[in-house]
Design a protein around this motif. Structure first.
Motif, PDB file in Angstrom:
ATOM      1  N   VAL A 126       0.818  -1.220   0.000  1.00 25.64           N
ATOM      2  CA  VAL A 126       0.000   0.000   0.000  1.00 25.64           C
ATOM      3  C   VAL A 126       0.851   1.269   0.000  1.00 25.64           C
ATOM      4  CG1 VAL A 126      -1.651   1.363   1.342  1.00 25.64           C
ATOM      5  CG2 VAL A 126      -2.033  -1.084   1.006  1.00 25.64           C
ATOM      6  N   PRO A 127       1.769   1.453   0.975  1.00 25.76           N
ATOM      7  CA  PRO A 127       2.492   2.735   1.003  1.00 25.76           C
ATOM      8  C   PRO A 127       3.413   2.963  -0.183  1.00 25.76           C
ATOM      9  CG  PRO A 127       3.371   1.233   2.645  1.00 25.76           C
ATOM     10  CD  PRO A 127       2.110   0.620   2.125  1.00 25.76           C
ATOM     11  N   TYR A 128       4.132   1.907  -0.639  1.00 29.49           N
ATOM     12  CA  TYR A 128       5.049   2.112  -1.749  1.00 29.49           C
ATOM     13  C   TYR A 128       4.300   2.440  -3.027  1.00 29.49           C
ATOM     14  CZ  TYR A 128       8.616   0.143   1.310  1.00 29.49           C
ATOM     15  OH  TYR A 128       9.468  -0.088   2.354  1.00 29.49           O
ATOM     16  N   ALA A 129       3.170   1.770  -3.243  1.00 33.79           N
ATOM     17  CA  ALA A 129       2.374   2.069  -4.430  1.00 33.79           C
ATOM     18  C   ALA A 129       1.811   3.488  -4.364  1.00 33.79           C
ATOM     19  CB  ALA A 129       1.237   1.055  -4.557  1.00 33.79           C
ATOM     20  N   LEU A 130       1.309   3.890  -3.186  1.00 37.27           N
ATOM     21  CA  LEU A 130       0.759   5.226  -3.039  1.00 37.27           C
ATOM     22  C   LEU A 130       1.827   6.296  -3.205  1.00 37.27           C
ATOM     23  CD1 LEU A 130      -1.743   4.800  -0.057  1.00 37.27           C
ATOM     24  CD2 LEU A 130      -2.238   4.830  -2.504  1.00 37.27           C
ATOM     25  N   GLU A 131       3.019   6.040  -2.678  1.00 36.67           N
ATOM     26  CA  GLU A 131       4.097   7.026  -2.807  1.00 36.67           C
ATOM     27  C   GLU A 131       4.532   7.181  -4.256  1.00 36.67           C
ATOM     28  OE1 GLU A 131       7.172   5.876  -0.150  1.00 36.67           O
ATOM     29  OE2 GLU A 131       6.026   6.377   1.649  1.00 36.67           O
ATOM     30  N   LEU A 132       4.638   6.064  -4.968  1.00 38.09           N
ATOM     31  CA  LEU A 132       5.026   6.141  -6.373  1.00 38.09           C
ATOM     32  C   LEU A 132       3.999   6.954  -7.158  1.00 38.09           C
ATOM     33  CD1 LEU A 132       6.520   3.306  -8.504  1.00 38.09           C
ATOM     34  CD2 LEU A 132       4.736   4.750  -9.446  1.00 38.09           C
ATOM     35  N   LEU A 133       2.708   6.717  -6.901  1.00 37.94           N
ATOM     36  CA  LEU A 133       1.663   7.462  -7.587  1.00 37.94           C
ATOM     37  C   LEU A 133       1.666   8.930  -7.157  1.00 37.94           C
ATOM     38  CD1 LEU A 133      -1.238   4.857  -7.364  1.00 37.94           C
ATOM     39  CD2 LEU A 133       0.160   5.400  -9.366  1.00 37.94           C
ATOM     40  N   ALA A 134       1.942   9.172  -5.876  1.00 38.91           N
ATOM     41  CA  ALA A 134       1.967  10.552  -5.385  1.00 38.91           C
ATOM     42  C   ALA A 134       3.098  11.350  -6.010  1.00 38.91           C
ATOM     43  CB  ALA A 134       2.115  10.549  -3.857  1.00 38.91           C
ATOM     44  N   LEU A 135       4.248  10.707  -6.224  1.00 40.01           N
ATOM     45  CA  LEU A 135       5.387  11.393  -6.810  1.00 40.01           C
ATOM     46  C   LEU A 135       5.115  11.825  -8.254  1.00 40.01           C
ATOM     47  CD1 LEU A 135       8.313   9.300  -5.338  1.00 40.01           C
ATOM     48  CD2 LEU A 135       8.031  11.773  -5.120  1.00 40.01           C
ATOM     49  N   ARG A 136       4.090  11.258  -8.877  1.00 38.98           N
ATOM     50  CA  ARG A 136       3.703  11.679 -10.215  1.00 38.98           C
ATOM     51  C   ARG A 136       2.750  12.867 -10.184  1.00 38.98           C
ATOM     52  NH1 ARG A 136       2.663   5.508 -12.514  1.00 38.98           N
ATOM     53  NH2 ARG A 136       4.855   4.993 -12.877  1.00 38.98           N
TER      54      ARG A 136
END
Length: 300
Positions: free
Chosen positions: A236-246
């Motif tokens: 959950v957090p790694y996927a959300l962070e990757l999407l947030a960085l976009r």
């Protein structure tokens, strides 16, 4: 790990690598970061409950391996069509991800969760100070160091030296993680870069976990807890962070994730009964403020 300071060292490259939008896109990115921060810190607190059964290395192995398998099934990443540089970024991302988690769990096994995360953010914070080359940044660094000093003498007791060293090492890997996360997000579609990196991290952590914990990793209770931790602390957090960085500038991302020590302290209190004194709260607040301030100063 999970990730203040966490993106401080990426601030010089992220505007080139990443695109972000304003308005709803930015608000959505803020929400993604906050949810990811809460998820990873409470996942780390739950992971500490598994230490007596599977050990720190065994817990890391379960968490990362299960997360990698889940991502492989869900994303089914495309493996063809990439160059050597792309694979170097993905593999480097995986090494940083695996190293960050291994070192962090070794720290949490020795010092309270709030203390571990607070010390962990020093690595990326100091890198941000060096990169900014501004005199004001030295004040933020001083505030952070004062906070950590207070943390060690304000009610946590004498912190274990090895635990502190592991937390500092995790901080260095945290900085590398955020830089390579951003670059992988720019080079790989969807969550493919994260999936490849998580698989690399699993190949690193699994042999260590098997060597340290052996058959304990096959215990149904350990596997069940490992699945829950993998979802909360990795997927959950790694996927959300990757999407947030976009969606967000790296500086905004960094300011938001600088809340990690405070969230970790709350998770330690609620899940692990690691009580907070006023000096502890003050120390964590000082590091949070220093992390956010250093990032904002470096991007003016």
């Amino acid at each position: 790990m999970t990730s203040p300071a966490r993106s401080a060292s990426a601030t010089t490259t992220a505007p080139v690598l990443l695109r972000h939008t304003s308005g709803r896109g930015t608000l959505g990115g803020v929400g993604l970061v906050l949810i990811g921060t809460v998820s990873v810190q409470f996942g780390s607190a739950c992971a500490a409950l598994l230490f007596p059964r599977a050990g720190a290395l065994g817990t890391v192995a379960l968490r990362i391996t299960i997360a990698a398998l889940l991502l492989l099934v869900i994303t089914r990443p495309r493996l063809r069509g990439y160059g050597r540089t792309d694979w170097a970024v993905a593999c480097g991302f995986g090494v940083a991800l695996g190293g960050m988690n291994i070192l962090f769990y070794q720290a949490v096994d020795r010092v309270p969760l709030g203390a571990a995360v607070t010390i962990e953010v020093l690595g990326p914070l100091l890198l941000s100070v060096v990169a900014s080359r501004r005199a004001t940044s030295l004040l933020w660094a001083g505030l952070a160091l004062a906070g950590v000093y207070l943390l060690g003498h304000g009610g946590f007791g004498q912190l274990d030296a090895a635990g502190v060293a592991f937390a500092v090492g995790a901080g260095v890997m945290w900085a590398a993680y955020i830089v390579l996360n951003a670059r992988a997000g720019a080079r790989f579609p969807r969550l493919d870069g994260l999936t490849i990196a998580m698989s690399v991290a699993a190949l690193i952590s699994l042999p260590l976990g098997v060597g340290a914990s052996g058959g304990a990793l096959l215990d149904p209770v350990a596997v069940g807890l490992g699945l829950a931790i993998a979802v909360m602390s990795s997927g959950v957090p790694y996927a959300l962070e990757l999407l947030a960085l976009r969606r967000l500038p790296a500086a905004t991302f960094a300011v938001l994730t600088s809340l990690a020590p405070a969230v970790a302290a709350a998770a330690g209190y609620l899940v692990l009964d690691q009580g907070l004194s006023l000096p502890q709260c003050a120390a964590i607040a000082m590091v949070v403020a220093a992390s956010a301030g250093a990032v904002r100063t470096g991007n003016r």
